[in-house]
Motif scaffolding. Structure first.
Motif, mmCIF file in Angstrom:
data_model
loop_
_atom_site.group_PDB
_atom_site.id
_atom_site.type_symbol
_atom_site.label_atom_id
_atom_site.label_comp_id
_atom_site.label_asym_id
_atom_site.label_seq_id
_atom_site.Cartn_x
_atom_site.Cartn_y
_atom_site.Cartn_z
ATOM 1 N N ARG A 1 19.387 8.789 -76.676
ATOM 2 C CA ARG A 1 19.998 10.047 -76.221
ATOM 3 C C ARG A 1 21.525 9.909 -76.131
ATOM 4 O O ARG A 1 22.276 10.804 -76.473
ATOM 5 C CB ARG A 1 19.417 10.413 -74.848
ATOM 6 N N ILE B 1 23.396 7.822 -77.890
ATOM 7 C CA ILE B 1 23.942 7.772 -79.263
ATOM 8 C C ILE B 1 24.012 9.180 -79.851
ATOM 9 O O ILE B 1 25.012 9.573 -80.460
ATOM 10 C CB ILE B 1 23.084 6.830 -80.147
ATOM 11 N N THR B 2 22.949 9.968 -79.619
ATOM 12 C CA THR B 2 22.927 11.351 -80.140
ATOM 13 C C THR B 2 24.059 12.171 -79.531
ATOM 14 O O THR B 2 24.730 12.933 -80.223
ATOM 15 C CB THR B 2 21.564 12.014 -79.797
ATOM 16 N N SER B 3 24.277 11.998 -78.219
ATOM 17 C CA SER B 3 25.343 12.762 -77.543
ATOM 18 C C SER B 3 26.720 12.375 -78.082
ATOM 19 O O SER B 3 27.560 13.243 -78.342
ATOM 20 C CB SER B 3 25.306 12.514 -76.031
ATOM 21 N N VAL B 4 26.950 11.049 -78.210
ATOM 22 C CA VAL B 4 28.251 10.572 -78.714
ATOM 23 C C VAL B 4 28.464 11.064 -80.149
ATOM 24 O O VAL B 4 29.561 11.532 -80.509
ATOM 25 C CB VAL B 4 28.345 9.027 -78.624
ATOM 26 N N ALA B 5 27.395 11.006 -80.964
ATOM 27 C CA ALA B 5 27.503 11.507 -82.352
ATOM 28 C C ALA B 5 27.821 12.995 -82.338
ATOM 29 O O ALA B 5 28.638 13.475 -83.139
ATOM 30 C CB ALA B 5 26.198 11.242 -83.097
ATOM 31 N N GLY B 6 27.212 13.738 -81.410
ATOM 32 C CA GLY B 6 27.472 15.179 -81.268
ATOM 33 C C GLY B 6 28.937 15.446 -80.957
ATOM 34 O O GLY B 6 29.574 16.321 -81.551
ATOM 35 N N ILE B 7 29.503 14.642 -80.031
ATOM 36 C CA ILE B 7 30.920 14.790 -79.661
ATOM 37 C C ILE B 7 31.806 14.540 -80.882
ATOM 38 O O ILE B 7 32.727 15.307 -81.175
ATOM 39 C CB ILE B 7 31.286 13.834 -78.501
ATOM 40 N N ILE C 1 31.031 14.763 -84.061
ATOM 41 C CA ILE C 1 30.876 15.827 -85.068
ATOM 42 C C ILE C 1 31.627 17.086 -84.633
ATOM 43 O O ILE C 1 32.287 17.733 -85.445
ATOM 44 C CB ILE C 1 29.375 16.100 -85.325
ATOM 45 N N GLU C 2 31.571 17.397 -83.346
ATOM 46 C CA GLU C 2 32.323 18.563 -82.853
ATOM 47 C C GLU C 2 33.825 18.348 -83.037
ATOM 48 O O GLU C 2 34.545 19.263 -83.447
ATOM 49 C CB GLU C 2 32.015 18.806 -81.377
ATOM 50 N N MET C 3 34.291 17.110 -82.759
ATOM 51 C CA MET C 3 35.729 16.831 -82.916
ATOM 52 C C MET C 3 36.145 16.931 -84.385
ATOM 53 O O MET C 3 37.211 17.466 -84.692
ATOM 54 C CB MET C 3 36.080 15.455 -82.336
#
Lengths: 504, 35
Positions: B3, B5-11, B13-15
């Motif tokens: 979870r 890793i998914t959140s950090v990847a999400g951040i 991708i948003e950046m």
């Protein structure tokens, strides 16, 4: 957002407003710590005094309504709690400003607090370049908390079974739930914001260091600018705003954070849950990309036509920067306010005014009409044109993609048109009053769009020297626009009804 | 762990997406200025 029935229960309203006020009081300890660290003893005393006043006020209200804490609030009462807390919170949070001696009047202090909480970013402060670190911290905390919402902050401390939480949450113009429970949704919003606070502060501190600031100043400036960018606020610790840093890298980092800040919290949550494709499918990001592209072309053409900026790098750093800052309703500036009116020309000013009115996403820290409503209105026009041209059998249900495929109901379309109409009426009134104060049409329109969209870009009207009635008008409008009208109107009608019963 | 890793990847991708909006400005500025 609708008012379901006449409201009459004062005790639970006071109880919940009291909790929000106590939270705001506790927040004042953060700038007190910064003041203590930098040996700003007078400002430290001010914060200790105002923390006590605010917490005491909140405690009295909470005790008064404590017996009724489990009363189920109606939607009307929920909206009154939200708008009432914003009003009382503004009056109390302005006291540190007033005692700091950096403002000409208490009205100016209230204006700046409301401007911070609504993430507008216009300011009436005196000698901003020599502010204490404590007061600067307080300004940026206000804008950071206001971005998420002070009700959202208070809800994170309530128990999950609090039945009235969703009504207060809606009252603060956030009508999307990330999770089934409003308390959990509020906690999730704060979790996302705090995760970004760590990343953003680190990135902006590095950018500030590369601009030549000393390590401790770089950290404070980095954190404050990040807080302002994420909240699409527009406050900065220096009077020249982002121009002070003279760095393309610094400016680019701020663009990243204020664009992210203008995204919907539901979108953040979905992307952080692993559904990355939502970024390109969501109606709000699609609408934002299209309007940004169109308005960028218009702005750039307008600036070139008037030979304002002819070099590509300057067009980007001056023209595009102000445009995207306006479109996300941030208000960061890399030019002086008067340059808009004296240099930019009508075409570029027109584009940036439209951008400020359109704004960012719903359920985000941004203001304006919001991308969701712009998308719904555009989609409705498209369907109606199809209805004129095609047989009824070929007209399908009106759908948008927002987190999931949503079939648009009449009430959603009506709500979108209603709120956008309210924004346009408010913008017209603000323009008219600006002209009454003696400002030319172009200036009055620009500043009115900035105020109505909670943006913060200024063409030079907003200053401590502007007439008192204009300050008051702008203050009310930024409050109305941030809470999307209904909550403030519900509070106004409640007060009028109460006063009518007592005196008539 | 997954979870996080998914959140950090999400951040990230948003950046990246937010940084991508700067391309709009760069392309418009270069096209119109003729650079």
């Amino acid at each position: 957002m609708t008012v379901e029935k006449p409201v009459s229960k004062l005790h639970p309203i006071f109880y919940f407003i009291g909790i929000i006020i106590m939270t705001l009081g506790a927040l004042q300890l953060l700038p007190a710590v910064v003041s203590a660290f930098y040996a700003e003893w007078r400002i430290l005393t001010v914060f200790l005094l105002t923390t006590s006043i605010t917490i005491l006020t909140g405690t009295i209200m909470t005790i008064w309504g404590y017996r009724y804490r489990h009363t189920r609030l109606s939607f009307g009462e929920g909206t009154i709690v939200a708008s009432g807390a914003w009003l009382l919170g503004t009056l109390l949070c302005a006291i540190p400003y007033y005692l700091s001696g950096n403002y000409l009047s208490y009205l100016d202090c209230c204006f700046d607090v409301m401007s911070g909480l609504t993430t507008t970013g216009l300011t009436l402060i005196q000698d901003i370049d020599h502010l204490s670190n404590g007061i600067n911290m307080w300004r940026h905390i206000l804008t950071f908390v206001g971005g998420q919402g002070m009700v959202v902050l208070a809800l994170t401390f309530l128990s999950k079974d609090q039945s009235s939480s969703y009504k207060m949450y809606v009252g603060e113009a956030k009508d999307e739930k990330l999770l089934p429970n409003a308390v959990n949704t509020s906690r999730q919003i704060w979790f996302i914001s705090l995760m970004y606070l760590i990343v953003g502060t680190a990135v902006m501190t590095t950018a500030a260091l590369s601009s030549g600031l000393s390590p401790d100043r770089a950290f404070l400036h980095g954190m404050w600018i990040y807080m302002s960018a994420w909240s699409t606020g527009g406050f900065a610790p220096m009077s020249q705003n982002i121009l002070y840093y003279h760095s393309a890298y610094f400016e680019s980092c701020t663009i990243v954070f204020f664009v992210i800040g203008s995204f919907n919290f539901a979108l953040h949550y979905t992307v952080m849950s692993g559904k990355y494709s939502e970024l390109r499918r969501n109606i709000e990001t699609v609408t934002f990309t299209i309007t940004l592209m169109l308005l960028t072309m218009i702005t750039t053409l307008g600036l070139m036509k008037n030979s304002v900026y002819t070099d590509m790098a300057v067009l980007f750093r001056k023209g595009f920067y102000q445009l995207v800052s306006g479109h996300t309703t941030t208000g960061f500036m890399t030019i002086y306010a008067r340059q808009f009116y004296h240099e930019w020309g009508d075409i570029a000013l027109f584009a940036i005014t439209v951008a400020m009115l359109l704004g960012g996403s719903a359920c985000s820290t941004a203001g304006g009409f919001k991308g969701l409503r712009t998308g719904i209105i555009f989609s409705t026009f498209k369907t109606e044109v199809k209805r004129l041209l095609l047989p009824e059998s070929r007209i399908s249900e009106q759908k948008i993609h927002h987190i999931r495929d949503v079939i648009l109901s009449d009430s959603m379309i009506k709500n979108a048109f209603l709120i956008v109409t309210a924004y346009i009426v408010t913008f017209t009134v603000a323009t008219l009053i600006g002209m009454f104060a003696g400002f030319p049409f172009g200036m009055a329109v620009f500043e009115a769009a900035s105020v109505t969209g909670n943006v913060g870009l200024s063409i030079g009207i907003t200053s401590a020297a502007m007439p008192v009635y204009l300050k008051f008008t702008y203050l009310i409008i930024i409050w109305l626009a941030r809470l999307e009208f209904m909550s403030v109107l519900a509070l106004g009608s409640y007060i009028v009804r109460k006063a009518g019963r007592k005196y008539i | 762990m997954k979870r996080t890793i998914t959140s950090v990847a999400g951040i990230l991708i948003e950046m990246l997406s937010a940084a991508g909006t700067m391309l709009v400005g760069l392309i418009a500025a270069s096209l119109i200025s003729g650079a």
